[in-house]
Design an enzyme around this catalytic site. Structure first.
Site, PDB file in Angstrom:
ATOM      1  N   ARG A  62       0.821  -1.214   0.000  1.00  0.00           N
ATOM      2  CA  ARG A  62       0.000   0.000   0.000  1.00  0.00           C
ATOM      3  C   ARG A  62       0.851   1.259   0.000  1.00  0.00           C
ATOM      4  O   ARG A  62       0.416   2.306  -0.479  1.00  0.00           O
ATOM      5  CB  ARG A  62      -0.989  -0.039   1.164  1.00  0.00           C
ATOM      6  CG  ARG A  62      -2.105  -1.068   0.932  1.00  0.00           C
ATOM      7  CD  ARG A  62      -2.962  -1.304   2.148  1.00  0.00           C
ATOM      8  NE  ARG A  62      -2.225  -1.797   3.290  1.00  0.00           N
ATOM      9  CZ  ARG A  62      -1.902  -3.078   3.492  1.00  0.00           C
ATOM     10  NH1 ARG A  62      -2.254  -3.997   2.618  1.00  0.00           N
ATOM     11  NH2 ARG A  62      -1.235  -3.442   4.558  1.00  0.00           N
ATOM     12  N   GLU A  99       6.201 -10.982  14.397  1.00  0.00           N
ATOM     13  CA  GLU A  99       5.800 -11.643  15.640  1.00  0.00           C
ATOM     14  C   GLU A  99       6.383 -13.047  15.740  1.00  0.00           C
ATOM     15  O   GLU A  99       6.824 -13.468  16.796  1.00  0.00           O
ATOM     16  CB  GLU A  99       4.270 -11.691  15.722  1.00  0.00           C
ATOM     17  CG  GLU A  99       3.779 -12.151  17.074  1.00  0.00           C
ATOM     18  CD  GLU A  99       2.277 -12.024  17.212  1.00  0.00           C
ATOM     19  OE1 GLU A  99       1.754 -12.531  18.220  1.00  0.00           O
ATOM     20  OE2 GLU A  99       1.631 -11.438  16.326  1.00  0.00           O
TER      21      GLU A  99
END
Length: 179
Positions: A62, A99
């Site tokens: 994006r 993560e």
């Protein structure tokens, strides 16, 4: 950072995507609205209009959409920071933590001339991993970072604070707390 309710209401929040417990902030609804897209680009550009920006770096994916429009408005060149293996020329790469594991992004070695003034643009700043990696790449090839501009900041995840601690000017349009 300005809390812009007009823009905020155009961002779609999707619970439990891409995994349970995450609220995904989807800017495609903002981008498809002509007035919202124009306002977003204008507001991202405003803090850096007087900065004589030579290049805008947008982070996949994006960040390409927004970064290209920002570069156009600033009369600057555009540089894509892409995922590994997507660029066809000689590259430099930087890893960043996720993560569960790591990821990496790359830019071409010749995309920024030494001393060029560079603005980093992306849709969202969360933990700061991909933004930090992109900034490392900009500096590795000789660019001078004038700032970082994001549509959304998730301040509780610490990315924008981390970039400020590194000495970067950080601008964002919308904050979502607790994400």
């Amino acid at each position: 950072m300005s809390q812009n309710p007009s823009l905020r209401e155009r961002v779609r929040s999707i619970p439990d995507y891409p995994k349970p417990g995450i609220i995904f902030r989807d800017i495609t609804t903002l981008l498809q609205d002509p007035a919202g897209f124009r306002e977003t680009v204008d507001l991202l550009v405003a803090p850096f209009e007087a900065s004589a920006v030579d290049k805008v770096v947008g982070v996949e994916a994006r960040g390409f959409i927004i970064g290209g429009a920002v570069a156009h408005q600033l009369h600057a060149g555009f540089v894509p920071a892409r995922k590994m293996g997507k660029l066809p020329w000689e590259t430099v790469s930087a890893e960043y933590d996720l993560e569960y594991g790591t990821d990496a992004i790359q830019i071409h070695t010749d995309c920024i001339a030494r001393g060029e003034r560079v603005l980093l643009v992306d849709d969202l700043i969360a933990t700061g991993g991909s933004a930090g990696a992109a900034l490392d790449l900009i500096e590795q090839v000789g660019g001078s970072v004038v700032g970082c501009s994001f549509v959304i900041d998730l301040p509780d995840l610490g990315g924008s604070a981390q970039l400020r601690e590194r000495g970067y000017a950080v601008s964002s349009l919308i904050e979502f707390e607790g994400d």
